[in-house]
Motif scaffolding. Structure first.
Motif, PDB file in Angstrom:
ATOM      1  N   GLY A 121       6.514  18.572   3.686  1.00  0.00           N
ATOM      2  CA  GLY A 121       5.306  18.043   3.414  1.00  0.00           C
ATOM      3  C   GLY A 121       5.278  17.038   1.926  1.00  0.00           C
ATOM      4  O   GLY A 121       4.739  16.071   2.061  1.00  0.00           O
ATOM      5  N   ALA A 122       5.992  17.670   0.961  1.00  0.00           N
ATOM      6  CA  ALA A 122       5.894  16.914  -0.207  1.00  0.00           C
ATOM      7  C   ALA A 122       6.725  15.574  -0.233  1.00  0.00           C
ATOM      8  O   ALA A 122       6.483  14.582  -0.612  1.00  0.00           O
ATOM      9  CB  ALA A 122       6.805  17.976  -1.325  1.00  0.00           C
ATOM     10  N   ILE A 123       7.944  15.695   0.844  1.00  0.00           N
ATOM     11  CA  ILE A 123       8.789  14.570   1.015  1.00  0.00           C
ATOM     12  C   ILE A 123       7.743  13.555   1.773  1.00  0.00           C
ATOM     13  O   ILE A 123       7.716  12.224   1.372  1.00  0.00           O
ATOM     14  CB  ILE A 123      10.105  14.926   1.870  1.00  0.00           C
ATOM     15  CG1 ILE A 123      10.986  15.507   0.761  1.00  0.00           C
ATOM     16  CG2 ILE A 123      10.816  13.601   2.232  1.00  0.00           C
ATOM     17  CD1 ILE A 123      12.193  16.271   1.630  1.00  0.00           C
ATOM     18  N   ALA A 124       7.188  14.029   2.842  1.00  0.00           N
ATOM     19  CA  ALA A 124       6.114  13.022   3.581  1.00  0.00           C
ATOM     20  C   ALA A 124       5.217  12.488   2.783  1.00  0.00           C
ATOM     21  O   ALA A 124       4.832  11.187   2.795  1.00  0.00           O
ATOM     22  CB  ALA A 124       5.637  13.818   4.731  1.00  0.00           C
ATOM     23  N   LEU A 125       4.547  13.281   1.808  1.00  0.00           N
ATOM     24  CA  LEU A 125       3.608  12.819   0.995  1.00  0.00           C
ATOM     25  C   LEU A 125       4.134  11.752  -0.078  1.00  0.00           C
ATOM     26  O   LEU A 125       3.502  10.577  -0.297  1.00  0.00           O
ATOM     27  CB  LEU A 125       3.025  13.988   0.275  1.00  0.00           C
ATOM     28  CG  LEU A 125       1.778  13.712  -0.912  1.00  0.00           C
ATOM     29  CD1 LEU A 125       0.511  13.910   0.145  1.00  0.00           C
ATOM     30  CD2 LEU A 125       1.695  14.621  -1.981  1.00  0.00           C
ATOM     31  N   CYS A 126       4.972  12.038  -0.512  1.00  0.00           N
ATOM     32  CA  CYS A 126       5.776  10.907  -1.368  1.00  0.00           C
ATOM     33  C   CYS A 126       6.280   9.735  -0.781  1.00  0.00           C
ATOM     34  O   CYS A 126       5.943   8.492  -1.166  1.00  0.00           O
ATOM     35  CB  CYS A 126       7.057  11.480  -2.090  1.00  0.00           C
ATOM     36  SG  CYS A 126       6.624  12.657  -3.283  1.00  0.00           S
TER      37      CYS A 126
END
Length: 144
Positions: A121-126
């Motif tokens: 999720g953090a990678i997708a958000l970034c």
């Protein structure tokens, strides 16, 4: 009776399309799109890769969110001028992926599902934010 030119022929719209085309044809934009597609595919397959497919609702959520993330981010490179608002949807999907283990699975969550979803999720958000930022970038031309 006066006829007004159609919006497709407005000079500002043509300039904006040209700018978006220049921005999305850069190697940086293509890298963001490729990484986003890989991230979406991993998110869709993560219940089976990380081994938490026993959590039915979370596995279904990750499958749907991963496919939706791929769809949102895959059209951006080829038609960014018409689909740039979908990058914000990708940001929302990334944020949802981070909180989904607690919202959906509740007490049944495992460490694997939490770690997998938070990192993905953090990678997708970034990546979603990077694609949004690319749309706001002005093409900087270097003068000799």
């Amino acid at each position: 009776m006066t006829t007004h030119p159609r919006i497709e022929h407005h000079p500002d719209l043509a300039e904006m399309r040209t700018r978006f085309e220049r921005v999305t044809s850069t190697p940086r934009a293509q890298a963001v799109e490729a990484l986003a597609l890989i991230t979406g595919l991993y998110l869709a397959a993560s219940p089976w890769i990380a081994g938490f497919s026993g959590l039915g609702p979370l596995a279904i959520n990750n499958l749907i969110a991963g496919i939706a993330f791929c769809v949102c981010m895959s059209g951006l490179g080829s038609a960014y001028e018409r689909t740039h608002a979908m990058a914000w949807t990708a940001v929302a999907l990334g944020a949802w992926t981070i909180v989904a283990p607690w919202v959906i699975a509740g007490e049944m969550d495992t460490t694997r599902s939490v770690v997998s979803n938070v990192i993905t999720g953090a990678i997708a958000l970034c990546l979603g934010l990077a694609m949004v930022a690319l749309g706001g970038e002005r093409n900087r031309e270097v003068t000799p």
